[in-house]
Write a protein that holds these residues in place. Structure first.
Motif, PDB file in Angstrom:
ATOM      1  N   ALA A   8      76.851  52.854  65.959  1.00  0.00           N
ATOM      2  CA  ALA A   8      76.608  51.433  65.719  1.00  0.00           C
ATOM      3  C   ALA A   8      76.855  50.628  66.995  1.00  0.00           C
ATOM      4  CB  ALA A   8      77.507  50.929  64.598  1.00  0.00           C
ATOM      5  N   ARG A   9      75.822  49.937  67.464  1.00  0.00           N
ATOM      6  CA  ARG A   9      75.970  49.072  68.635  1.00  0.00           C
ATOM      7  C   ARG A   9      76.633  47.760  68.223  1.00  0.00           C
ATOM      8  NH1 ARG A   9      70.379  49.144  71.974  1.00  0.00           N
ATOM      9  NH2 ARG A   9      71.642  47.732  73.233  1.00  0.00           N
ATOM     10  N   GLY A  10      77.285  47.118  69.190  1.00  0.00           N
ATOM     11  CA  GLY A  10      78.012  45.899  68.863  1.00  0.00           C
ATOM     12  C   GLY A  10      79.304  46.163  68.129  1.00  0.00           C
ATOM     13  N   HIS A  11      79.858  47.376  68.311  1.00  0.00           N
ATOM     14  CA  HIS A  11      81.104  47.765  67.668  1.00  0.00           C
ATOM     15  C   HIS A  11      82.018  48.435  68.696  1.00  0.00           C
ATOM     16  CE1 HIS A  11      80.030  47.182  63.325  1.00  0.00           C
ATOM     17  NE2 HIS A  11      78.824  47.206  63.866  1.00  0.00           N
ATOM     18  N   LEU A  12      83.267  48.607  68.315  1.00  0.00           N
ATOM     19  CA  LEU A  12      84.253  49.292  69.140  1.00  0.00           C
ATOM     20  C   LEU A  12      84.322  50.761  68.744  1.00  0.00           C
ATOM     21  CD1 LEU A  12      86.686  49.316  71.153  1.00  0.00           C
ATOM     22  CD2 LEU A  12      88.131  48.687  69.195  1.00  0.00           C
ATOM     23  N   HIS A  13      84.242  51.654  69.745  1.00  0.00           N
ATOM     24  CA  HIS A  13      84.317  53.094  69.510  1.00  0.00           C
ATOM     25  C   HIS A  13      85.372  53.685  70.442  1.00  0.00           C
ATOM     26  CE1 HIS A  13      80.627  52.852  67.119  1.00  0.00           C
ATOM     27  NE2 HIS A  13      80.156  52.063  68.082  1.00  0.00           N
ATOM     28  N   GLU A  14      86.163  54.597  69.907  1.00  0.00           N
ATOM     29  CA  GLU A  14      87.285  55.196  70.637  1.00  0.00           C
ATOM     30  C   GLU A  14      86.985  56.649  70.967  1.00  0.00           C
ATOM     31  OE1 GLU A  14      92.098  55.942  69.888  1.00  0.00           O
ATOM     32  OE2 GLU A  14      90.742  55.516  68.218  1.00  0.00           O
ATOM     33  N   VAL A  15      87.283  57.055  72.199  1.00  0.00           N
ATOM     34  CA  VAL A  15      87.048  58.423  72.648  1.00  0.00           C
ATOM     35  C   VAL A  15      88.337  58.991  73.223  1.00  0.00           C
ATOM     36  CG1 VAL A  15      85.644  59.950  74.074  1.00  0.00           C
ATOM     37  CG2 VAL A  15      84.659  57.807  73.222  1.00  0.00           C
ATOM     38  N   ILE A  16      88.734  60.178  72.743  1.00  0.00           N
ATOM     39  CA  ILE A  16      89.968  60.837  73.166  1.00  0.00           C
ATOM     40  C   ILE A  16      89.618  62.197  73.752  1.00  0.00           C
ATOM     41  CG2 ILE A  16      92.210  61.739  72.402  1.00  0.00           C
ATOM     42  CD1 ILE A  16      92.049  59.781  70.058  1.00  0.00           C
ATOM     43  N   GLU A  17      90.299  62.582  74.790  1.00  0.00           N
ATOM     44  CA  GLU A  17      90.111  63.912  75.383  1.00  0.00           C
ATOM     45  C   GLU A  17      91.010  64.924  74.685  1.00  0.00           C
ATOM     46  OE1 GLU A  17      88.863  66.626  78.725  1.00  0.00           O
ATOM     47  OE2 GLU A  17      88.202  64.608  78.225  1.00  0.00           O
ATOM     48  N   GLY A  18      90.443  66.063  74.322  1.00  0.00           N
ATOM     49  CA  GLY A  18      91.224  67.154  73.762  1.00  0.00           C
ATOM     50  C   GLY A  18      91.459  68.229  74.803  1.00  0.00           C
ATOM     51  N   GLY A  19      92.169  69.275  74.417  1.00  0.00           N
ATOM     52  CA  GLY A  19      92.399  70.374  75.346  1.00  0.00           C
ATOM     53  C   GLY A  19      93.666  70.202  76.158  1.00  0.00           C
ATOM     54  N   PRO A  20      94.052  71.233  76.924  1.00  0.00           N
ATOM     55  CA  PRO A  20      95.323  71.223  77.652  1.00  0.00           C
ATOM     56  C   PRO A  20      95.376  70.219  78.794  1.00  0.00           C
ATOM     57  CG  PRO A  20      94.019  73.157  78.248  1.00  0.00           C
ATOM     58  CD  PRO A  20      93.314  72.502  77.109  1.00  0.00           C
TER      59      PRO A  20
END
Length: 253
Positions: free
Chosen positions: A48-60
């Motif tokens: 959805a554009r015009g929204h807040l999206h969160e991205v997290i890195e996984g792994g060591p």
């Protein structure tokens, strides 16, 4: 005795709040990933554009957020226009962004160094209708701050992408804090395909949709962004059974 207020303004205010806080996916423009398996799990058929999206890195090595950065950059690359990137340090490698379609000429860098400065800078960027997307790197994100970002994004239609960065492993505990992001993603490196290959495959990622409003969590193994920011389902996974895919995911950890 003062007359009672008419109910219409209150109803209009409620509809406005629902729209800007991300509950109205049906009326929001979506940015598809062009991967059917992903888009069918997202309300509206895409991000959805015009929204807040969160991205997290996984792994060591999650504190470096290299894969999460490329994932967010691939999204921004597919939205026409300039991108405001609010940095917390000088470790953003522009040639890597260019290889996935986000040319340095499109990126406006804002060096803030501290979380408390990143969020206000993002708000200012989100108020500019000519911006394609605003990317910010933070360690902590309070519910109040995330709501402010969502309100700004909802008013202008500018997409907000928030990268969670950690300096130490102890800071990773902040990842579970509640916030108003419409989606929460975790992206990790994935082992390459087993067996001989006649060509060099693109890097593989494990992409996990941890939370989405109006949808269910899911995970996929995909090939990393190409020169236009597009993901792709590996050919070896596209046609096999669900049981085989679950077995592969278990082996990938």
């Amino acid at each position: 005795m003062a007359p009672a207020s008419p109910p219409t303004p209150i109803a209009e205010l409620r509809r406005w709040l629902e729209r800007v806080e991300g509950n109205g996916y049906a009326t929001s423009e979506a940015l598809p990933f062009a991967v059917t398996e992903i888009d069918q799990h997202l309300p509206g058929g895409g991000l959805a554009r015009g929204h807040l999206h969160e991205v997290i890195e996984g792994g060591p090595a999650g504190e470096h957020a290299a894969v999460a950065t490329l994932f967010a950059a691939g999204i921004a690359a597919r939205i026409p226009g300039p991108v405001l990137w609010c940095l917390r340090g000088r470790d953003l490698f522009a040639p890597a962004l260019a290889r996935i379609g986000l040319h340095p000429d499109r990126v406006i860098y804002c060096e803030t160094w501290k979380d408390r400065d990143v969020l206000p800078a993002m708000e200012e960027g989100l108020r500019c209708c000519g911006i394609a997307a605003v990317v910010g790197e933070v360690t902590r994100l309070s519910l109040t701050s995330s709501r402010r970002l969502q309100l700004c994004a909802g008013e202008t239609g500018v997409t907000a992408l928030l990268l969670r960065r950690w300096r130490t492993s102890d800071e990773k505990r902040f990842a579970g804090e509640p916030n108003a992001a419409a989606t929460r993603w975790r992206v990790s490196p994935s082992p390459p395909a087993q067996g001989p290959s006649d060509h060099i495959d693109r890097q593989r990622w494990l992409v996990e949709l941890l939370r989405v409003k109006g949808g269910e969590p899911h995970s996929w193994i995909v090939e990393a962004c190409d020169a236009e920011g597009n993901l792709r389902l590996p050919a070896t996974l596209a046609d096999r059974s669900a049981a085989a895919e679950e077995s592969y995911r278990a082996a990938a950890g």
